[in-house]
Design a protein around this motif. Structure first.
Motif, PDB file in Angstrom:
ATOM      1  N   TRP A  87      49.012  44.759  45.929  1.00  0.00           N
ATOM      2  CA  TRP A  87      50.745  44.572  45.951  1.00  0.00           C
ATOM      3  C   TRP A  87      51.827  45.667  45.979  1.00  0.00           C
ATOM      4  N   GLN A  88      50.837  46.696  44.934  1.00  0.00           N
ATOM      5  CA  GLN A  88      51.775  47.889  44.274  1.00  0.00           C
ATOM      6  C   GLN A  88      51.213  48.642  45.077  1.00  0.00           C
ATOM      7  N   PHE A  89      50.596  49.211  46.062  1.00  0.00           N
ATOM      8  CA  PHE A  89      50.727  50.569  47.181  1.00  0.00           C
ATOM      9  C   PHE A  89      50.645  49.237  48.225  1.00  0.00           C
ATOM     10  N   GLY A  90      50.250  48.661  48.683  1.00  0.00           N
ATOM     11  CA  GLY A  90      51.159  48.084  50.238  1.00  0.00           C
ATOM     12  C   GLY A  90      51.834  46.892  49.849  1.00  0.00           C
ATOM     13  N   GLU A  91      52.811  45.825  48.262  1.00  0.00           N
ATOM     14  CA  GLU A  91      53.131  44.763  48.410  1.00  0.00           C
ATOM     15  C   GLU A  91      52.661  44.056  49.499  1.00  0.00           C
ATOM     16  N   GLU A  92      51.533  43.235  49.469  1.00  0.00           N
ATOM     17  CA  GLU A  92      50.527  42.264  49.805  1.00  0.00           C
ATOM     18  C   GLU A  92      51.067  41.796  49.318  1.00  0.00           C
ATOM     19  N   ARG A  93      51.873  40.816  50.001  1.00  0.00           N
ATOM     20  CA  ARG A  93      52.132  39.328  48.910  1.00  0.00           C
ATOM     21  C   ARG A  93      51.208  38.076  48.896  1.00  0.00           C
ATOM     22  N   LEU A  94      50.073  38.655  49.296  1.00  0.00           N
ATOM     23  CA  LEU A  94      48.751  37.843  49.431  1.00  0.00           C
ATOM     24  C   LEU A  94      47.276  38.263  48.935  1.00  0.00           C
ATOM     25  N   GLY A  95      48.179  39.267  48.359  1.00  0.00           N
ATOM     26  CA  GLY A  95      46.725  40.379  47.282  1.00  0.00           C
ATOM     27  C   GLY A  95      46.089  39.823  46.774  1.00  0.00           C
ATOM     28  N   ARG A  96      46.305  38.943  45.671  1.00  0.00           N
ATOM     29  CA  ARG A  96      45.720  37.154  45.316  1.00  0.00           C
ATOM     30  C   ARG A  96      44.996  36.934  46.003  1.00  0.00           C
ATOM     31  N   ARG A  97      45.045  36.108  47.135  1.00  0.00           N
ATOM     32  CA  ARG A  97      43.785  35.796  47.833  1.00  0.00           C
ATOM     33  C   ARG A  97      43.169  36.682  48.265  1.00  0.00           C
ATOM     34  N   ILE A  98      43.136  37.409  48.864  1.00  0.00           N
ATOM     35  CA  ILE A  98      42.269  38.422  49.289  1.00  0.00           C
ATOM     36  C   ILE A  98      41.445  39.343  47.988  1.00  0.00           C
ATOM     37  N   ALA A  99      42.347  39.611  47.420  1.00  0.00           N
ATOM     38  CA  ALA A  99      41.194  39.756  45.748  1.00  0.00           C
ATOM     39  C   ALA A  99      39.837  39.176  45.504  1.00  0.00           C
ATOM     40  N   ARG A 100      41.122  37.873  45.711  1.00  0.00           N
ATOM     41  CA  ARG A 100      39.640  36.003  44.969  1.00  0.00           C
ATOM     42  C   ARG A 100      38.800  35.743  46.222  1.00  0.00           C
ATOM     43  N   ALA A 101      38.851  36.731  47.781  1.00  0.00           N
ATOM     44  CA  ALA A 101      37.758  36.603  48.459  1.00  0.00           C
ATOM     45  C   ALA A 101      37.058  37.813  48.626  1.00  0.00           C
ATOM     46  N   ILE A 102      37.529  38.802  48.308  1.00  0.00           N
ATOM     47  CA  ILE A 102      36.680  40.164  47.871  1.00  0.00           C
ATOM     48  C   ILE A 102      35.417  39.226  46.895  1.00  0.00           C
ATOM     49  N   VAL A 103      36.559  39.574  45.825  1.00  0.00           N
ATOM     50  CA  VAL A 103      35.008  39.100  44.470  1.00  0.00           C
ATOM     51  C   VAL A 103      34.552  37.354  44.876  1.00  0.00           C
ATOM     52  N   ALA A 104      34.653  36.848  45.582  1.00  0.00           N
ATOM     53  CA  ALA A 104      33.701  35.746  45.660  1.00  0.00           C
ATOM     54  C   ALA A 104      32.384  35.805  46.491  1.00  0.00           C
ATOM     55  N   ASP A 105      32.754  37.146  47.112  1.00  0.00           N
ATOM     56  CA  ASP A 105      32.008  37.351  48.687  1.00  0.00           C
ATOM     57  C   ASP A 105      31.387  38.365  48.399  1.00  0.00           C
ATOM     58  N   ARG A 106      31.679  39.319  47.944  1.00  0.00           N
ATOM     59  CA  ARG A 106      31.396  40.467  47.175  1.00  0.00           C
ATOM     60  C   ARG A 106      29.429  40.317  46.882  1.00  0.00           C
ATOM     61  N   ASP A 107      28.980  39.320  45.695  1.00  0.00           N
ATOM     62  CA  ASP A 107      27.927  39.493  45.249  1.00  0.00           C
ATOM     63  C   ASP A 107      26.619  39.243  46.662  1.00  0.00           C
ATOM     64  N   ALA A 108      27.248  37.932  47.415  1.00  0.00           N
ATOM     65  CA  ALA A 108      26.218  37.871  48.500  1.00  0.00           C
ATOM     66  C   ALA A 108      26.650  38.865  49.429  1.00  0.00           C
ATOM     67  N   THR A 109      27.420  39.755  49.620  1.00  0.00           N
ATOM     68  CA  THR A 109      27.778  40.697  50.874  1.00  0.00           C
ATOM     69  C   THR A 109      28.757  42.221  50.505  1.00  0.00           C
ATOM     70  N   PRO A 110      27.901  42.617  49.910  1.00  0.00           N
ATOM     71  CA  PRO A 110      28.923  43.719  49.407  1.00  0.00           C
ATOM     72  C   PRO A 110      29.744  44.387  50.369  1.00  0.00           C
ATOM     73  N   PHE A 111      31.052  44.455  49.963  1.00  0.00           N
ATOM     74  CA  PHE A 111      31.784  45.391  51.389  1.00  0.00           C
ATOM     75  C   PHE A 111      31.761  46.832  51.472  1.00  0.00           C
ATOM     76  N   THR A 112      31.612  47.314  52.929  1.00  0.00           N
ATOM     77  CA  THR A 112      30.472  48.712  52.511  1.00  0.00           C
ATOM     78  C   THR A 112      31.247  49.099  54.310  1.00  0.00           C
ATOM     79  N   ARG A 113      31.476  48.245  55.121  1.00  0.00           N
ATOM     80  CA  ARG A 113      32.028  48.753  56.049  1.00  0.00           C
ATOM     81  C   ARG A 113      33.340  48.667  56.564  1.00  0.00           C
ATOM     82  N   THR A 114      34.713  48.736  56.882  1.00  0.00           N
ATOM     83  CA  THR A 114      36.119  48.791  57.754  1.00  0.00           C
ATOM     84  C   THR A 114      36.219  47.494  57.663  1.00  0.00           C
ATOM     85  N   GLY A 115      35.408  47.577  59.092  1.00  0.00           N
ATOM     86  CA  GLY A 115      34.406  46.319  60.174  1.00  0.00           C
ATOM     87  C   GLY A 115      35.092  44.930  59.374  1.00  0.00           C
ATOM     88  N   GLN A 116      34.326  44.772  58.166  1.00  0.00           N
ATOM     89  CA  GLN A 116      33.556  43.328  57.542  1.00  0.00           C
ATOM     90  C   GLN A 116      35.246  43.827  56.716  1.00  0.00           C
TER      91      GLN A 116
END
Ligand code: SAM
Length: 330
Positions: free
Chosen positions: A167-196
């Protein structure tokens, strides 16, 4: 004039000049802003590929000196190759936030140039991980020799912290949704690639802004966080002020509304403060150290046509006042 606060650089439909080639933004305006004295001592804190530095050096005589910094080792390697035989140039790898720690600056500076943000080689070289246009390691560090990269940040930050960064650096209104999805997925598949990461954001956000990749805001926000860009700017402006000689100039090109605001407020905060009654003469309560030189400047229509990466650029120039000067208050 309203400016987009989100840089259009990463993944633009029309990338402008040839891939990897950095075209200096607001070149003439930024160098004119320094009011270069041929025998002066200048610092370019963001060498990049040297477009501004080259123009600055061309205005210096044999007694002039040009100090070059960049936190990106690749930029510094380019500077060392270009200026191996140039006695007027000194080069240092590092963050401009620490410019006052460089003994070359101890003799005082007649001008400091900062052309903020990322260079075209950084954006266009997929392996640097700044762009979602190609799949590559999720790095995003300008200084590849140290610090936490974007993958490490996303692996350890809390959902709240990721939300705030988006939100602060990108004014991303859907930041919470994105953050929630990252945290939900990252244990199974860590985010290591830009494409991912880009694919996850597209899945969560959808294609909502025509002509703009849904990951544009998030990638910019992560880059600013990973590189501590606003902290570096605050520290760098303060350090530059301590090293500037009276009459010395700051010439700062920003690409983000938060950066431009920081520069504007820095100049204003050091322009002295008025105290006294409304009827009496104004009195400077805090001694003025800087005065703004002209207003904010923007790229010309011709420059924008030739180089779309200049789109969100804003240039501000300020001059250091002699000690005891009352600035514009008189
Ligand atoms: C927009 S480019 C500069 C381009 C340069 N003016 C030219 O004409 O080639 C920004 C450069 O500043 C560097 N940079 C950004 N923040 C920095 C910081 N805090 N300290 C040192 N270098 C920094 C980046 O690594 C990048 O090379």
């Amino acid at each position: 004039m309203r400016r987009d606060s989100v840089e259009p650089e990463c993944g633009m439909a029309n990338p402008g000049p040839r891939q990897g080639q950095h075209v200096p933004v607001m070149l003439r305006e930024a160098i004119d802003g320094l009011a270069v004295r041929p025998d002066g001592r200048y610092l370019d804190g963001t060498f990049g590929r040297g477009g501004h530095a080259r123009a600055l050096l061309s205005r210096l005589g044999p007694q002039g000196r040009l100090l070059l910094m960049d936190r990106d080792p690749a930029a510094i390697a380019a500077a060392r190759t270009e200026y191996a035989d140039e006695p007027r140039v000194a080069i240092r790898h590092g963050n401009f936030a620490s410019l006052a720690e460089w003994d070359e600056t101890a003799a005082g500076l007649d001008g400091v140039l900062l052309d903020l943000g990322v260079s075209s080689p950084q954006l266009d070289e997929a392996e640097r991980g700044f762009s979602f246009m190609a799949d590559a390691p999720l790095d995003m560090r300008m200084d590849t020799s140290q610090g936490q990269n974007a993958a490490e940040f996303l692996a350890t930050a809390s959902e709240q912290e990721i939300t705030e960064v988006l939100w602060q650096f990108g004014e991303e209104r859907l930041g919470r949704r994105i953050a929630r999805a990252i945290v939900a997925d990252r244990d199974a598949t860590p985010f290591t690639r830009t494409g991912q990461l880009a694919a996850l954001i597209e899945r969560v956000v959808g294609r909502r802004e025509p002509g703009k990749h849904p990951a544009t805001r998030s990638f910019q926000a992560l880059r600013i966080r990973v590189n501590g860009e606003l902290d570096a700017l605050h520290a760098g402006l303060g350090a530059a002020l301590t090293r500037l000689n009276a009459g010395g100039r700051l010439s700062i090109i920003s690409f983000h509304s938060l950066e431009d605001r920081a520069v504007k407020l820095f100049i204003r905060d050091h322009a002295g403060r008025v105290q006294g009654s409304r009827r009496g003469p104004p009195v400077a309560a805090v001694a003025a150290q800087l005065k703004a030189v002209g207003k904010a400047q923007f790229p010309s229509v011709d420059e924008l046509a030739a180089n779309p990466r200049a789109r969100s650029a804003v240039l501000r120039v300020a001059e250091k006042l002699p000690a005891g000067d009352a600035g514009d208050l008189r």
